[in-house]
Design a protein around this motif. Structure first.
Motif, PDB file in Angstrom:
ATOM      1  N   TYR A   8       0.872  -1.170   0.000  1.00 25.87           N
ATOM      2  CA  TYR A   8       0.000   0.000   0.000  1.00 25.87           C
ATOM      3  C   TYR A   8       0.908   1.218   0.000  1.00 25.87           C
ATOM      4  CZ  TYR A   8      -3.682   3.256   1.355  1.00 25.87           C
ATOM      5  OH  TYR A   8      -4.567   4.300   1.392  1.00 25.87           O
ATOM      6  N   SER A  10       1.643   4.827   0.241  1.00 29.78           N
ATOM      7  CA  SER A  10       0.995   5.998   0.816  1.00 29.78           C
ATOM      8  C   SER A  10       2.071   6.994   1.232  1.00 29.78           C
ATOM      9  CB  SER A  10       0.164   5.582   2.031  1.00 29.78           C
ATOM     10  OG  SER A  10      -0.399   6.701   2.656  1.00 29.78           O
ATOM     11  N   ALA A  13       2.175   7.888   4.724  1.00 28.57           N
ATOM     12  CA  ALA A  13       2.243   6.717   5.602  1.00 28.57           C
ATOM     13  C   ALA A  13       0.934   6.418   6.329  1.00 28.57           C
ATOM     14  CB  ALA A  13       3.395   6.842   6.594  1.00 28.57           C
ATOM     15  N   SER A  14      -0.191   6.802   5.728  1.00 32.22           N
ATOM     16  CA  SER A  14      -1.475   6.499   6.357  1.00 32.22           C
ATOM     17  C   SER A  14      -1.836   5.045   6.113  1.00 32.22           C
ATOM     18  CB  SER A  14      -2.566   7.424   5.825  1.00 32.22           C
ATOM     19  OG  SER A  14      -2.751   7.199   4.444  1.00 32.22           O
ATOM     20  N   GLU A  15      -2.651   4.503   6.981  1.00 27.66           N
ATOM     21  CA  GLU A  15      -3.117   3.132   6.860  1.00 27.66           C
ATOM     22  C   GLU A  15      -4.185   3.047   5.762  1.00 27.66           C
ATOM     23  OE1 GLU A  15      -2.182   0.245   8.497  1.00 27.66           O
ATOM     24  OE2 GLU A  15      -0.499   1.486   9.136  1.00 27.66           O
ATOM     25  N   PRO A  16      -4.368   1.870   5.183  1.00 23.50           N
ATOM     26  CA  PRO A  16      -5.413   1.719   4.163  1.00 23.50           C
ATOM     27  C   PRO A  16      -6.803   1.989   4.748  1.00 23.50           C
ATOM     28  CG  PRO A  16      -3.959  -0.205   4.196  1.00 23.50           C
ATOM     29  CD  PRO A  16      -3.602   0.649   5.364  1.00 23.50           C
ATOM     30  N   ARG A  21      -8.938  -2.485   3.689  1.00 21.33           N
ATOM     31  CA  ARG A  21      -8.491  -3.426   4.718  1.00 21.33           C
ATOM     32  C   ARG A  21      -9.367  -4.681   4.674  1.00 21.33           C
ATOM     33  NH1 ARG A  21      -4.140  -4.803   7.103  1.00 21.33           N
ATOM     34  NH2 ARG A  21      -3.582  -2.655   7.436  1.00 21.33           N
ATOM     35  N   VAL A  31      -0.391  -6.718   4.621  1.00 20.40           N
ATOM     36  CA  VAL A  31      -0.262  -5.412   3.975  1.00 20.40           C
ATOM     37  C   VAL A  31       0.997  -4.720   4.483  1.00 20.40           C
ATOM     38  CG1 VAL A  31      -1.321  -3.168   3.595  1.00 20.40           C
ATOM     39  CG2 VAL A  31      -2.758  -5.194   3.780  1.00 20.40           C
ATOM     40  N   VAL A  33       2.698  -1.100   4.396  1.00 21.93           N
ATOM     41  CA  VAL A  33       2.527   0.318   4.073  1.00 21.93           C
ATOM     42  C   VAL A  33       3.893   0.874   3.702  1.00 21.93           C
ATOM     43  CG1 VAL A  33       1.835   2.587   4.928  1.00 21.93           C
ATOM     44  CG2 VAL A  33       0.542   0.552   5.596  1.00 21.93           C
ATOM     45  N   ASP A  55      -2.112   5.239  -3.000  1.00 18.99           N
ATOM     46  CA  ASP A  55      -2.970   6.239  -2.352  1.00 18.99           C
ATOM     47  C   ASP A  55      -2.514   7.613  -2.837  1.00 18.99           C
ATOM     48  OD1 ASP A  55      -4.311   8.007  -0.722  1.00 18.99           O
ATOM     49  OD2 ASP A  55      -3.893   6.924   1.130  1.00 18.99           O
TER      50      ASP A  55
END
Length: 78
Positions: A8, A10, A13-16, A21, A31, A33, A55
């Motif tokens: 993922y 981003s 560095a944000s979470e999905p 998810r 996953v 990141v 993202d």
């Protein structure tokens, strides 16, 4: 056999998001990141992820650059 994994990408560095998810969980995918283009390339070349998600909500230029580099490298298989 190793568990399939997803990258993922981003830049912040944000979470999905929750819906993504859920998609990963339904497929038993780990996953990773990834916040930088260099990290993305290292992971793609070393780990052969099943899928890469970009993202582009906060930094579309960085996400596009990551996509260009990933697709431009003949060893990533994209």
């Amino acid at each position: 056999m190793a568990q399939p994994h997803a990258v993922y990408f981003s830049p912040d560095a944000s979470e999905p998001p929750a819906f993504l998810r859920g998609w990963f969980d339904a497929r038993a995918m780990a996953v990773i990141v990834c916040p930088s283009v260099d990290d993305l390339m290292a992971l793609a070349l070393r780990g052969r992820p099943a899928v890469a998600i970009f993202d582009a909500r906060t930094a579309p230029e960085v996400a596009l650059e990551g996509c260009r580099r990933l697709k431009g490298d003949p060893f990533t298989g994209v």
